[in-house]
Design an enzyme around this catalytic site. Sequence first.
Site, PDB file in Angstrom:
ATOM      1  N   LYS A   1      86.072 -19.016 -62.539  1.00 57.19           N
ATOM      2  CA  LYS A   1      84.735 -19.549 -62.766  1.00 57.19           C
ATOM      3  C   LYS A   1      84.363 -20.523 -61.661  1.00 57.19           C
ATOM      4  O   LYS A   1      85.134 -21.409 -61.298  1.00 57.19           O
ATOM      5  CB  LYS A   1      84.642 -20.264 -64.113  1.00 57.19           C
ATOM      6  CG  LYS A   1      83.261 -20.887 -64.333  1.00 57.19           C
ATOM      7  CD  LYS A   1      83.056 -21.388 -65.727  1.00 57.19           C
ATOM      8  CE  LYS A   1      81.632 -21.908 -65.891  1.00 57.19           C
ATOM      9  NZ  LYS A   1      81.343 -22.355 -67.251  1.00 57.19           N
TER      10      LYS A   1
ATOM     11  N   ASP B   1      79.211 -28.610 -75.726  1.00 52.92           N
ATOM     12  CA  ASP B   1      78.591 -27.294 -75.908  1.00 52.92           C
ATOM     13  C   ASP B   1      79.473 -26.408 -76.784  1.00 52.92           C
ATOM     14  O   ASP B   1      79.744 -25.253 -76.449  1.00 52.92           O
ATOM     15  CB  ASP B   1      78.335 -26.622 -74.559  1.00 52.92           C
ATOM     16  CG  ASP B   1      77.290 -25.506 -74.652  1.00 52.92           C
ATOM     17  OD1 ASP B   1      76.426 -25.569 -75.556  1.00 52.92           O
ATOM     18  OD2 ASP B   1      77.332 -24.578 -73.824  1.00 52.92           O
TER      19      ASP B   1
END
Length: 298
Positions: free
Chosen positions: A39, A142
């Site tokens: 990522k 999140d």
Amino acid sequence: MRKRVIDDRFELVERLGGGGMGLVWRAWDVALHREVALKEVRPPDPDMDQHDPEGARELRARVLREARALARLNHPHVVTIYHIVDSGDSGYPWLVMELVSGGSLQERLEHGPMTPQDAARLGREILSALSAAHAVGIQHRDVKPANVLLRPDGRSVLTDFGIAAVRESTSLTATGSFIGSPEYISPERINGVEGDPASDLWSLGMLLYVAVEGRHPLRRATTLATLAAVLNQDVPPPQRAGALGPVLGRLLTRDPAARPDTGSLDRMLASVADGSAPMPGPGWAPGPPPQKPPYEQP
């Protein structure tokens, strides 16, 4: 077509997902001959380097600090970070992580809701991951079904902590969009208050509500309408939560101080998971909103 190779070692195979926080790829580690997830954490504003170079440098530094803190965690329910590719000021770092192959909780819930007992067991796993992160000073910010990955044996792994760095380093409306998931973010964070670990617990409560009910109680047609609902509307009583209902009520109170601490929450979830928690009576409701200070005459 020649495949892109990162750091002369990680060969990108296919894109797994992405959004405002960057892209995630399935990759092949040519040195160790294993699959990994790669990522690149990026700000939602692609022009940040040009119009705010100091902010961009701080963002890179913060991402690296939090990634290194997470890499020191050896926790079964936190995604393992193997390696960090730091390209310096010329680009944002790539995080090399374990590849969890069982899909996400969001994909699992597309096949139907969970039982309260299974949801409580899942909640304990996510809570333990959050507690480990909170202990080293990292809030997730999140927590949502898409960020909970499931191993083939059903165990969960909490991932995508990158928003912790990015959300504090960039504007929420840098590209006209909201960073994070409005239906899972806590009311105090919507109000612009940084919050504390209790803010992650609101998100966990909403995730568990969705897991047992199969729907989100405050999701609306637009982002702004959803934010307004989270801020101002009561969470409707769950219909399928059973003994998990009172736990959800404790978590989904708008007063962060009224939410349970992690030790108490773990005990409550454990009693639901093992079937010893009593069934709730009628009239479930989340806790009241924070009390406003009395009006003072000038």
